[in-house]
Design a protein around this motif. Structure first.
Motif, PDB file in Angstrom:
ATOM      1  N   PRO A  56       0.814  -1.229   0.000  1.00 10.87           N
ATOM      2  CA  PRO A  56       0.000   0.000   0.000  1.00 10.87           C
ATOM      3  C   PRO A  56       0.843   1.272   0.000  1.00 10.87           C
ATOM      4  CG  PRO A  56      -0.847  -1.585   1.579  1.00 10.87           C
ATOM      5  CD  PRO A  56       0.481  -2.114   1.124  1.00 10.87           C
ATOM      6  N   LYS A  57       1.974   1.245   0.696  1.00 14.60           N
ATOM      7  CA  LYS A  57       2.823   2.427   0.741  1.00 14.60           C
ATOM      8  C   LYS A  57       3.389   2.764  -0.631  1.00 14.60           C
ATOM      9  CE  LYS A  57       6.937   4.433   2.923  1.00 14.60           C
ATOM     10  NZ  LYS A  57       8.053   4.217   3.880  1.00 14.60           N
ATOM     11  N   PHE A  58       3.928   1.762  -1.338  1.00 11.45           N
ATOM     12  CA  PHE A  58       4.536   2.091  -2.634  1.00 11.45           C
ATOM     13  C   PHE A  58       3.476   2.476  -3.664  1.00 11.45           C
ATOM     14  CE2 PHE A  58       4.264  -2.378  -4.438  1.00 11.45           C
ATOM     15  CZ  PHE A  58       3.882  -2.061  -5.742  1.00 11.45           C
ATOM     16  N   ILE A  59       2.276   1.909  -3.536  1.00 10.74           N
ATOM     17  CA  ILE A  59       1.208   2.289  -4.460  1.00 10.74           C
ATOM     18  C   ILE A  59       0.722   3.709  -4.154  1.00 10.74           C
ATOM     19  CG2 ILE A  59      -1.153   1.790  -5.225  1.00 10.74           C
ATOM     20  CD1 ILE A  59      -0.559  -1.159  -4.924  1.00 10.74           C
ATOM     21  N   LYS A  60       0.622   4.047  -2.865  1.00 10.08           N
ATOM     22  CA  LYS A  60       0.236   5.417  -2.488  1.00 10.08           C
ATOM     23  C   LYS A  60       1.263   6.421  -3.000  1.00 10.08           C
ATOM     24  CE  LYS A  60      -2.387   8.335  -0.179  1.00 10.08           C
ATOM     25  NZ  LYS A  60      -3.802   8.562  -0.545  1.00 10.08           N
ATOM     26  N   GLN A  61       2.528   6.035  -2.954  1.00 10.20           N
ATOM     27  CA  GLN A  61       3.582   6.928  -3.458  1.00 10.20           C
ATOM     28  C   GLN A  61       3.466   7.127  -4.970  1.00 10.20           C
ATOM     29  OE1 GLN A  61       6.601   4.540  -1.479  1.00 10.20           O
ATOM     30  NE2 GLN A  61       7.312   6.341  -0.342  1.00 10.20           N
ATOM     31  N   ILE A  62       3.059   6.078  -5.686  1.00  8.22           N
ATOM     32  CA  ILE A  62       2.815   6.239  -7.123  1.00  8.22           C
ATOM     33  C   ILE A  62       1.622   7.175  -7.339  1.00  8.22           C
ATOM     34  CG2 ILE A  62       2.050   5.073  -9.232  1.00  8.22           C
ATOM     35  CD1 ILE A  62       3.635   2.620  -8.347  1.00  8.22           C
ATOM     36  N   ALA A  63       0.577   6.971  -6.549  1.00  7.49           N
ATOM     37  CA  ALA A  63      -0.634   7.787  -6.695  1.00  7.49           C
ATOM     38  C   ALA A  63      -0.351   9.262  -6.451  1.00  7.49           C
ATOM     39  CB  ALA A  63      -1.716   7.293  -5.735  1.00  7.49           C
ATOM     40  N   THR A  64       0.629   9.551  -5.606  1.00  4.15           N
ATOM     41  CA  THR A  64       1.008  10.946  -5.322  1.00  4.15           C
ATOM     42  C   THR A  64       2.206  11.386  -6.154  1.00  4.15           C
ATOM     43  OG1 THR A  64       2.335  10.193  -3.439  1.00  4.15           O
ATOM     44  CG2 THR A  64       0.073  10.871  -2.977  1.00  4.15           C
TER      45      THR A  64
END
Length: 461
Positions: A56-64
């Motif tokens: 979830p962290k790396f996907i959230k970083q992509i989303a931002t």
């Protein structure tokens, strides 16, 4: 029927061996997919990853649009996260655990998102980790595959100097020599190896075979610790009549040749039988078909319920037009003028479960015959039992026995990856390399090493 090369046109080869799982075509496509994620508080996808990537962290970083941060999150847990995004059986790991499956919705394309950020990191050569000052300690690693490279990078980050002894002329192990060409290219493997070693403090000595060019005693005398990661590699023999006929190939060798030559130069039969149903068998069968074989048949002695490959891999073979015969085992290979002409198979039935938990195949007494001109053996690989015994390692039929996951019975010598587990996924080998590095740090300095959190990124999140 005959075995020959150059069956297809250049364009057909290019189409057949193009990327089977293409990346996102645009940044917006990646952002849309990343924003589908529910960012679970107690993420099952992270729990199902052997290297515990914070999904979830790396996907959230992509989303931002924090791609550098996303790549760091992935690579701090799995330094081979780029290649794992292409070859991991995600349907039984992270994506298989995604909560969207419970809603009967398509799971998040975790591997594709992982590929997105890690490939950018490699392409831009973002060095996301700083090597600590040298601690004047030297470690030898045997094998430059996923376990060896993972161990080397983790140790180097701690300021420990590493020398890897590799028997091949290139690093990467299974990634470089044993994976289908339409999944990952040798060029990409080299790019990833170069990225890993760019941290410094890692020297790879090629064409150095353990037990032949370099011995365990030499390594123990010259280094402060040794990590063994030489994998498995001896092809399991069928032990049937006709196995030495021309046209009988080992699957690993067949795939190896595909990754080192022009596709047009690889000879393949017109009618091919592949023995086995693991990932290697699927890779061999699909590549034989993509090289121009008219008829490819996978022969497996159990049923689909017991097959070691995933459903997704099986679907690839089916879509390529490969046939499958369940409950069949090779009995004899027949030939004329020294060349394969037929494969005789026993019809099998299933008995009680064996040690692995799968039901044991039993010969029914019936047989059938396939007309073939090529037989590819993909019935698994066996450990280097002779090598392991010669070095007096405690082992189980050639698999090195370890305590606390990596400690061997010989002081200062550690082991991990396929030479211990007998052959699992690339991601399991990466985790074994991390574990080996942590054990070596404790052995050398008497301190517990926390694998991810103590490593600081070379940038601000």
């Amino acid at each position: 029927m005959s075995i020959k090369s150059n069956r297809l046109t250049t364009v057909e080869y290019q189409q057949n061996f193009s990327d089977i799982h293409p990346p996102f075509e645009t940044k917006d496509a990646a952002l849309v997919e990343a924003n589908r994620c529910l960012f679970c508080y107690d993420p099952p996808c992270m729990k199902s990853c052997p290297t515990s990537i914070n999904v979830p962290k790396f996907i959230k970083q992509i989303a931002t649009e924090n791609i550098k941060g996303s790549a760091h999150t992935i690579l701090s847990s799995n330094i081979m996260g780029a290649s794992c995004s292409k070859v991991c059986p995600v349907e039984k790991l992270c994506e298989g655990a995604c909560v969207y499956n419970l809603m009967h919705e398509t799971p998040i394309h975790i591997a594709k998102l992982q590929r997105y950020s890690t490939e950018i990191a490699l392409e831009k050569n973002w060095q996301l980790f700083k090597r600590k000052p040298s601690k004047d300690k030297r470690v030898a690693i045997v094998g430059a595959g996923p376990a060896g490279l993972s161990c080397a990078h983790t140790l180097s980050r701690e300021g420990i100097d590493v020398t890897i002894y590799e028997k091949e002329s290139k690093a990467g192990g299974l990634m470089t020599y044993g994976i289908a060409a339409y999944k990952v290219t040798p060029e990409f493997c080299q790019e990833e190896v170069d990225y890993i070693t760019a941290i410094g403090g890692i020297d790879i000595k090629y064409n150095q075979e353990f037990g032949k060019d370099v011995t365990l005693n030499e390594l123990k005398n010259d280094y402060d610790a040794v990590f063994l990661a030489f994998g498995v590699g001896l092809a399991r023999q069928l032990n049937i009549k006709g196995e030495k006929l021309e046209g009988v190939e080992d699957a690993i060798r067949f795939i190896y040749e595909l990754r080192n030559n022009d596709f047009s130069k690889i000879a393949v039969g017109d009618k091919v039988a592949v023995i086995g149903m693991g990932m290697t068998a699927i890779d061999a069968a699909t590549q034989a078909k993509r090289l121009g074989a008219a008829d490819v048949t996978l022969v497996y002695r159990r049923t689909q319920d017991e097959m070691p490959c995933t459903e997704n891999e099986l679907d690839i073979a089916k879509l390529d037009g490969c046939k499958i015969i369940w409950l069949a085992s090779p009995k004899e290979i027949k030939g004329e003028n020294g060349k394969v002409t037929q494969l005789v198979c026993d019809v099998m039935k299933l008995g009680e479960p064996d040690e692995s938990g799968r039901r044991s195949p039993i010969v029914s007494g019936e047989t059938f015959t396939l007309d073939v001109d090529m037989v590819i053996k993909a019935a698994g690989q066996t450990p280097f039992e002779e090598l392991v015994n010669a070095n007096q390692f405690e082992n189980s039929t050639g698999k090195i026995v370890v305590s606390n996951k990596t400690i061997t019975n010989i002081e200062g010598v550690f082991a991990g990856g396929d030479c211990v587990n007998g052959g699992k996924e690339v991601v399991d080998a990466v985790q074994a390399g991390k574990g080996g590095a942590a054990a070596i740090v404790k052995h050398l300095f008497g301190i517990d090493y926390i694998l991810e959190s103590e490593v600081k990124p070379a940038f601000n999140n």
